[in-house]
Design an enzyme around this catalytic site. Structure first.
Site, PDB file in Angstrom:
ATOM      1  N   HIS A 169     -10.064  -5.365  -3.365  1.00 58.15           N
ATOM      2  CA  HIS A 169      -8.716  -5.519  -2.960  1.00 58.15           C
ATOM      3  C   HIS A 169      -8.652  -5.710  -1.508  1.00 58.15           C
ATOM      4  O   HIS A 169      -9.876  -5.518  -0.774  1.00 58.15           O
ATOM      5  CB  HIS A 169      -7.858  -4.369  -3.139  1.00 58.15           C
ATOM      6  CG  HIS A 169      -8.560  -2.954  -2.791  1.00 58.15           C
ATOM      7  ND1 HIS A 169      -9.879  -2.133  -3.392  1.00 58.15           N
ATOM      8  CD2 HIS A 169      -8.854  -2.428  -0.803  1.00 58.15           C
ATOM      9  CE1 HIS A 169      -9.610  -0.999  -2.469  1.00 58.15           C
ATOM     10  NE2 HIS A 169      -9.736  -1.798  -1.668  1.00 58.15           N
ATOM     11  N   LEU A 170      -7.898  -7.282  -1.195  1.00 53.85           N
ATOM     12  CA  LEU A 170      -8.158  -7.373   0.168  1.00 53.85           C
ATOM     13  C   LEU A 170      -6.763  -6.431   0.912  1.00 53.85           C
ATOM     14  O   LEU A 170      -5.538  -6.778   0.591  1.00 53.85           O
ATOM     15  CB  LEU A 170      -7.833  -8.980   0.081  1.00 53.85           C
ATOM     16  CG  LEU A 170      -7.537  -9.595   1.525  1.00 53.85           C
ATOM     17  CD1 LEU A 170      -8.708  -9.342   3.168  1.00 53.85           C
ATOM     18  CD2 LEU A 170      -7.741 -11.268   1.562  1.00 53.85           C
ATOM     19  N   HIS A 171      -6.879  -5.903   2.197  1.00 51.97           N
ATOM     20  CA  HIS A 171      -6.159  -4.907   3.361  1.00 51.97           C
ATOM     21  C   HIS A 171      -5.522  -6.146   3.810  1.00 51.97           C
ATOM     22  O   HIS A 171      -5.732  -7.472   4.831  1.00 51.97           O
ATOM     23  CB  HIS A 171      -6.685  -4.355   3.677  1.00 51.97           C
ATOM     24  CG  HIS A 171      -6.453  -3.280   3.480  1.00 51.97           C
ATOM     25  ND1 HIS A 171      -6.542  -2.115   3.006  1.00 51.97           N
ATOM     26  CD2 HIS A 171      -8.425  -2.341   3.042  1.00 51.97           C
ATOM     27  CE1 HIS A 171      -6.772  -1.018   2.278  1.00 51.97           C
ATOM     28  NE2 HIS A 171      -8.199  -2.111   2.652  1.00 51.97           N
TER      29      HIS A 171
ATOM     30  N   ASP B 252       0.484  -1.054  -0.002  1.00 49.57           N
ATOM     31  CA  ASP B 252       0.021  -0.179   0.097  1.00 49.57           C
ATOM     32  C   ASP B 252       0.777   1.320  -0.045  1.00 49.57           C
ATOM     33  O   ASP B 252       1.861   1.140   0.757  1.00 49.57           O
ATOM     34  CB  ASP B 252      -1.062   0.363   1.794  1.00 49.57           C
ATOM     35  CG  ASP B 252      -2.558   0.792   1.189  1.00 49.57           C
ATOM     36  OD1 ASP B 252      -3.228   0.545   1.058  1.00 49.57           O
ATOM     37  OD2 ASP B 252      -1.648   1.747   1.646  1.00 49.57           O
TER      38      ASP B 252
ATOM     39  N   GLN C 276     -14.411   2.203   1.411  1.00 50.70           N
ATOM     40  CA  GLN C 276     -13.466   1.990  -0.093  1.00 50.70           C
ATOM     41  C   GLN C 276     -13.640   3.487  -0.768  1.00 50.70           C
ATOM     42  O   GLN C 276     -14.187   4.379  -0.746  1.00 50.70           O
ATOM     43  CB  GLN C 276     -14.557   1.079  -0.753  1.00 50.70           C
ATOM     44  CG  GLN C 276     -13.825   0.678  -1.672  1.00 50.70           C
ATOM     45  CD  GLN C 276     -14.898  -0.948  -2.406  1.00 50.70           C
ATOM     46  OE1 GLN C 276     -15.915  -1.047  -1.950  1.00 50.70           O
ATOM     47  NE2 GLN C 276     -14.256  -1.277  -3.598  1.00 50.70           N
TER      48      GLN C 276
HETATM   49  P1  5GP Z   1      -9.695   0.900   0.106  1.00 51.42           P
HETATM   50  O1  5GP Z   1     -10.190   2.824   0.833  1.00 51.42           O
HETATM   51  O2  5GP Z   1     -10.554   1.567  -1.304  1.00 51.42           O
HETATM   52  O3  5GP Z   1      -9.711   0.324   1.123  1.00 51.42           O
HETATM   53  O4  5GP Z   1      -8.438   0.572   0.142  1.00 51.42           O
HETATM   54  C1  5GP Z   1      -7.362   1.785  -0.906  1.00 51.42           C
HETATM   55  C2  5GP Z   1      -5.775   1.464  -0.799  1.00 51.42           C
HETATM   56  O5  5GP Z   1      -5.521   1.926  -1.711  1.00 51.42           O
HETATM   57  C3  5GP Z   1      -5.655   2.705  -0.109  1.00 51.42           C
HETATM   58  O6  5GP Z   1      -5.341   2.441   1.118  1.00 51.42           O
HETATM   59  C4  5GP Z   1      -4.682   3.737  -0.284  1.00 51.42           C
HETATM   60  O7  5GP Z   1      -3.346   4.061   0.525  1.00 51.42           O
HETATM   61  C5  5GP Z   1      -4.169   2.313  -1.045  1.00 51.42           C
HETATM   62  N1  5GP Z   1      -3.706   3.202  -2.894  1.00 51.42           N
HETATM   63  C6  5GP Z   1      -4.296   4.070  -3.777  1.00 51.42           C
HETATM   64  N2  5GP Z   1      -3.834   4.565  -4.672  1.00 51.42           N
HETATM   65  C7  5GP Z   1      -2.701   3.695  -4.635  1.00 51.42           C
HETATM   66  C8  5GP Z   1      -1.692   3.917  -5.498  1.00 51.42           C
HETATM   67  O8  5GP Z   1      -1.456   4.090  -6.822  1.00 51.42           O
HETATM   68  N3  5GP Z   1      -0.704   2.492  -5.007  1.00 51.42           N
HETATM   69  C9  5GP Z   1      -0.707   2.030  -3.681  1.00 51.42           C
HETATM   70  N4  5GP Z   1      -0.118   0.547  -3.983  1.00 51.42           N
HETATM   71  N5  5GP Z   1      -1.806   1.723  -3.093  1.00 51.42           N
HETATM   72  C10 5GP Z   1      -2.525   3.315  -3.331  1.00 51.42           C
END
Ligand code: 5GP
Ligand code: ZN
Length: 126
Positions: free
Chosen positions: A112-114, A40, A106
């Site tokens: 995506h799985l964190h 991330d 989200q």
């Molecule tokens: P969400 O909030 O949708 O569950 O998680 C999205 C995740 O993607 C966030 O933790 C954010 O830091 C990560 N993220 C967003 N843009 C990028 C990127 O361009 N590259 C990487 N490696 N992570 C990203």
């Protein structure tokens, strides 16, 4: 052109589709036929890896409905990543999170799985 029945849907406007295709750089830590995992950009723990399906589904629920075997592959990848990162085992422990929907935080609408570990975790989550 993609359609809901396309077996490997690709959204040209999707950040994570572009990472899976190698069009946008990321620190890849694991790959399989159906999944890609990368660090991330804004880590919330010493280990913070995102495991994604190569196919585009907007969230985990749609992935589970459209490609249930790939949904299971995400968990298998997470297990292997936890071993690689040394966060498994009795002294370790890690958290797996699917934020599903804007109200659940989200922000990227490709499933995506964190995988988070390397520090103690609190409960309840914020
Ligand atoms: P969400 O909030 O949708 O569950 O998680 C999205 C995740 O993607 C966030 O933790 C954010 O830091 C990560 N993220 C967003 N843009 C990028 C990127 O361009 N590259 C990487 N490696 N992570 C990203
Ligand atoms: Zn996508």
């Amino acid at each position: 052109m993609t359609s809901p029945t396309d077996p490997t849907p690709f959204d040209p406007d999707c950040l994570f589709c572009k990472i899976a295709a190698g069009e946008i750089p990321a620190t890849i830590v694991h790959e399989s036929e159906t999944t890609v995992a990368f660090r991330d950009l804004n880590p919330q723990a010493p280990t913070h890896v995102l495991v994604i399906p190569r196919s585009h589904y907007p969230n985990a629920a749609e992935l589970a409905a459209g490609e249930p075997a790939t949904a299971a592959d995400l968990f298998d990848a997470a297990r292997e990543i936890a071993v690689q990162e040394g966060i498994d085992g009795p002294d370790g422990g890690y958290r797996m999170v699917f934020n599903t929907g804007a109200a659940a935080h989200q922000t990227v609408f490709h499933a995506h799985l964190h995988v988070l570990g390397g520090r103690p975790m609190g409960w309840p989550p914020g």
